[in-house]
Write a protein that holds these residues in place. Structure first.
Motif, mmCIF file in Angstrom:
data_model
loop_
_atom_site.group_PDB
_atom_site.id
_atom_site.type_symbol
_atom_site.label_atom_id
_atom_site.label_comp_id
_atom_site.label_asym_id
_atom_site.label_seq_id
_atom_site.Cartn_x
_atom_site.Cartn_y
_atom_site.Cartn_z
ATOM 1 N N SER A 178 15.438 30.443 24.793
ATOM 2 C CA SER A 178 15.530 31.436 25.861
ATOM 3 C C SER A 178 14.718 30.940 27.043
ATOM 4 O O SER A 178 13.518 30.673 26.916
ATOM 5 C CB SER A 178 14.988 32.797 25.393
ATOM 6 N N LEU A 179 15.375 30.794 28.184
ATOM 7 C CA LEU A 179 14.722 30.350 29.411
ATOM 8 C C LEU A 179 14.411 31.589 30.241
ATOM 9 O O LEU A 179 15.314 32.222 30.801
ATOM 10 C CB LEU A 179 15.636 29.396 30.178
ATOM 11 N N MET A 180 13.141 31.953 30.310
ATOM 12 C CA MET A 180 12.716 33.184 30.963
ATOM 13 C C MET A 180 12.104 32.862 32.332
ATOM 14 O O MET A 180 11.077 32.196 32.421
ATOM 15 C CB MET A 180 11.685 33.922 30.094
ATOM 16 N N CYS A 181 12.767 33.331 33.392
ATOM 17 C CA CYS A 181 12.261 33.110 34.748
ATOM 18 C C CYS A 181 12.031 31.625 35.000
ATOM 19 O O CYS A 181 11.046 31.230 35.628
ATOM 20 C CB CYS A 181 10.978 33.900 34.996
ATOM 21 N N SER A 182 12.921 30.801 34.501
ATOM 22 C CA SER A 182 12.797 29.364 34.628
ATOM 23 C C SER A 182 13.974 28.818 35.416
ATOM 24 O O SER A 182 14.894 29.553 35.769
ATOM 25 C CB SER A 182 12.727 28.714 33.234
ATOM 26 N N ARG B 213 21.932 27.459 20.792
ATOM 27 C CA ARG B 213 22.326 28.602 21.620
ATOM 28 C C ARG B 213 21.275 28.870 22.687
ATOM 29 O O ARG B 213 20.079 28.824 22.414
ATOM 30 C CB ARG B 213 22.506 29.865 20.766
ATOM 31 N N VAL B 214 21.745 29.177 23.906
ATOM 32 C CA VAL B 214 20.868 29.326 25.061
ATOM 33 C C VAL B 214 20.989 30.715 25.665
ATOM 34 O O VAL B 214 22.083 31.270 25.778
ATOM 35 C CB VAL B 214 21.191 28.273 26.142
ATOM 36 N N GLN B 215 19.859 31.251 26.085
ATOM 37 C CA GLN B 215 19.790 32.508 26.827
ATOM 38 C C GLN B 215 19.038 32.254 28.128
ATOM 39 O O GLN B 215 18.067 31.498 28.155
ATOM 40 C CB GLN B 215 19.053 33.564 26.000
ATOM 41 N N VAL B 216 19.498 32.877 29.200
ATOM 42 C CA VAL B 216 18.802 32.840 30.485
ATOM 43 C C VAL B 216 18.498 34.279 30.875
ATOM 44 O O VAL B 216 19.400 35.123 30.893
ATOM 45 C CB VAL B 216 19.650 32.160 31.576
ATOM 46 N N LEU B 217 17.229 34.581 31.151
ATOM 47 C CA LEU B 217 16.864 35.935 31.574
ATOM 48 C C LEU B 217 15.732 35.862 32.586
ATOM 49 O O LEU B 217 14.967 34.903 32.610
ATOM 50 C CB LEU B 217 16.459 36.805 30.389
ATOM 51 N N HIS B 218 15.675 36.876 33.440
ATOM 52 C CA HIS B 218 14.644 36.907 34.476
ATOM 53 C C HIS B 218 14.376 38.347 34.890
ATOM 54 O O HIS B 218 15.194 39.250 34.661
ATOM 55 C CB HIS B 218 15.073 36.092 35.704
ATOM 56 N N GLY B 219 13.226 38.560 35.498
ATOM 57 C CA GLY B 219 12.914 39.867 36.046
ATOM 58 C C GLY B 219 13.775 40.163 37.253
ATOM 59 O O GLY B 219 14.211 39.256 37.979
ATOM 60 N N GLU B 220 14.003 41.441 37.484
ATOM 61 C CA GLU B 220 14.882 41.879 38.576
ATOM 62 C C GLU B 220 14.426 41.354 39.928
ATOM 63 O O GLU B 220 15.238 41.001 40.787
ATOM 64 C CB GLU B 220 14.920 43.415 38.588
ATOM 65 N N THR B 221 13.105 41.276 40.131
ATOM 66 C CA THR B 221 12.567 40.806 41.413
ATOM 67 C C THR B 221 11.802 39.487 41.241
ATOM 68 O O THR B 221 10.831 39.237 41.958
ATOM 69 C CB THR B 221 11.645 41.876 42.034
ATOM 70 N N ASP B 222 12.243 38.664 40.309
ATOM 71 C CA ASP B 222 11.599 37.376 40.064
ATOM 72 C C ASP B 222 11.493 36.583 41.364
ATOM 73 O O ASP B 222 12.469 36.456 42.105
ATOM 74 C CB ASP B 222 12.417 36.593 39.037
ATOM 75 N N ASP B 223 10.286 36.037 41.636
ATOM 76 C CA ASP B 223 10.077 35.276 42.862
ATOM 77 C C ASP B 223 9.700 33.821 42.573
ATOM 78 O O ASP B 223 9.094 33.150 43.394
ATOM 79 C CB ASP B 223 8.996 35.928 43.735
ATOM 80 N N GLY B 224 10.076 33.331 41.384
ATOM 81 C CA GLY B 224 9.874 31.927 41.061
ATOM 82 C C GLY B 224 11.059 31.116 41.566
ATOM 83 O O GLY B 224 11.294 31.020 42.771
ATOM 84 N N TRP B 225 11.809 30.520 40.665
ATOM 85 C CA TRP B 225 13.050 29.874 41.092
ATOM 86 C C TRP B 225 13.967 30.931 41.691
ATOM 87 O O TRP B 225 14.059 32.053 41.161
ATOM 88 C CB TRP B 225 13.744 29.224 39.902
ATOM 89 N N PRO B 226 14.659 30.619 42.784
ATOM 90 C CA PRO B 226 15.563 31.603 43.378
ATOM 91 C C PRO B 226 16.544 32.135 42.335
ATOM 92 O O PRO B 226 17.069 31.369 41.514
ATOM 93 C CB PRO B 226 16.278 30.811 44.469
ATOM 94 N N ILE B 227 16.788 33.432 42.373
ATOM 95 C CA ILE B 227 17.665 34.048 41.380
ATOM 96 C C ILE B 227 19.070 33.426 41.394
ATOM 97 O O ILE B 227 19.637 33.166 40.314
ATOM 98 C CB ILE B 227 17.696 35.574 41.584
ATOM 99 N N PRO B 228 19.665 33.119 42.549
ATOM 100 C CA PRO B 228 20.970 32.449 42.514
ATOM 101 C C PRO B 228 20.933 31.106 41.793
ATOM 102 O O PRO B 228 21.911 30.715 41.142
ATOM 103 C CB PRO B 228 21.314 32.279 43.998
ATOM 104 N N VAL B 229 19.818 30.396 41.892
ATOM 105 C CA VAL B 229 19.674 29.121 41.191
ATOM 106 C C VAL B 229 19.665 29.354 39.675
ATOM 107 O O VAL B 229 20.293 28.608 38.906
ATOM 108 C CB VAL B 229 18.388 28.405 41.638
#
Length: 293
Positions: free
Chosen positions: A135-139, A228-244
């Protein structure tokens, strides 16, 4: 950097040293008190972070029945590391995570937060046989590309190699306080943040910072790993751009999942919702709205 809300460990979460064939690693570990664990979740923190970034998540995942282990990587906070640049390549850090999973019995559900996602990906590419999921979290897929971010990271790496680490922390704290919306943490948490940062092996933190400026995009290799891979992020994540992050998810053949009312640290901002997204993925069924109370 994630900021804990409290330093009090939940019932059942304990500091444990994990012994591996690549050395000892400081962890926060929780094991279900009743029944046989469903398996093991291995949590890898990000840049300037530590195992404490996952404390509430460790508790929630354990309550779902999983043995849960959050680690400090080599040279990070309470895990020692050598004063050797070559020790902090992604290959070396990834090999550490492989060793951790083997020491825990293999087949781990691997979760990497932010920079920890790059390390987790490297671990899977090194030996996919010891991981059940990642699981890639905010990455993100690789190094940051924004010029201002790159310059800031390069300056920090230079400072860590040429100034006392306490002075670097003071400079960074001064910069953070100028960011709009900055909220000072409670005194005990502020003291912990200073201790954590200054306890890092300076060369380790400098090299990890550089990995954020030069990490290769290995999304295609991960897609072919068979894990198996999961991608998840916070709604207002300010690390890597959300579109990326969403583009990375699409390249991996999955849809990015969003943790509502969370930023770059969903494990702290919304641990119950984050845990539910993770365990639903581990069990491979659609996420439900129900959360751990």
């Amino acid at each position: 950097m994630s900021t804990p809300r409290t330093l009090t460990l939940p019932h059942g979460v304990h500091p444990v040293t994990l012994e591996t064939d690549r050395g000892s690693f400081a962890t926060l570990t929780a094991v279900p008190e009743i029944g046989t664990p469903l398996g093991t979740v291995l949590l890898v923190p990000g840049w300037t972070g530590s195992k404490e970034d996952f404390t509430p998540l460790v508790d929630h995942l354990c309550r779902y029945g999983w043995r849960t282990v959050a680690v400090d990587q080599r040279g990070q906070y309470e895990t020692t590391g050598p004063a050797d640049k070559s020790a902090y390549s992604l290959a070396e850090l990834g090999a550490d995570v492989v060793a951790m999973s083997k020491a825990l019995g293999g087949f781990s559900q691997l979760v990497g937060h932010s920079f920890g996602g790059l390390v987790a990906r490297e671990a899977v590419l090194t030996d996919p046989s010891v991981f059940s999921t990642i699981s890639l979290m905010c990455s993100g897929p690789g190094a940051f590309t924004d010029e201002q971010t790159l310059q800031s990271l390069q300056m920090l790496a230079f400072g860590l190699e040429n100034l006392p680490i306490d002075q670097v922390y003071d400079l960074k704290l001064g910069h953070d306080r100028e960011v709009p919306g900055y909220v000072a943490p409670p005194e005990d948490v502020a003291a912990f943040l200073r201790t954590r940062f200054t306890s890092n092996v300076p060369l380790s933190l400098a090299e990890i910072t550089r990995r954020l400026t030069d990490a290769e995009d290995k999304t295609d290799q991960l897609a072919k790993s068979g894990v198996r891979v999961q991608v998840l992020h916070g709604e207002t994540d300010d690390g890597w751009p959300i579109p990326v992050q969403h583009a990375m998810a699409a390249a991996l053949g999955v849809k990015a999942e969003v943790v509502p009312d969370a930023g770059h640290s969903p494990a702290i901002d919304q641990p119950a919702a984050t845990a539910r997204l993770l365990v639903d993925f581990f069990h491979d069924y659609p996420s439900l709205a129900t959360q751990v109370d």
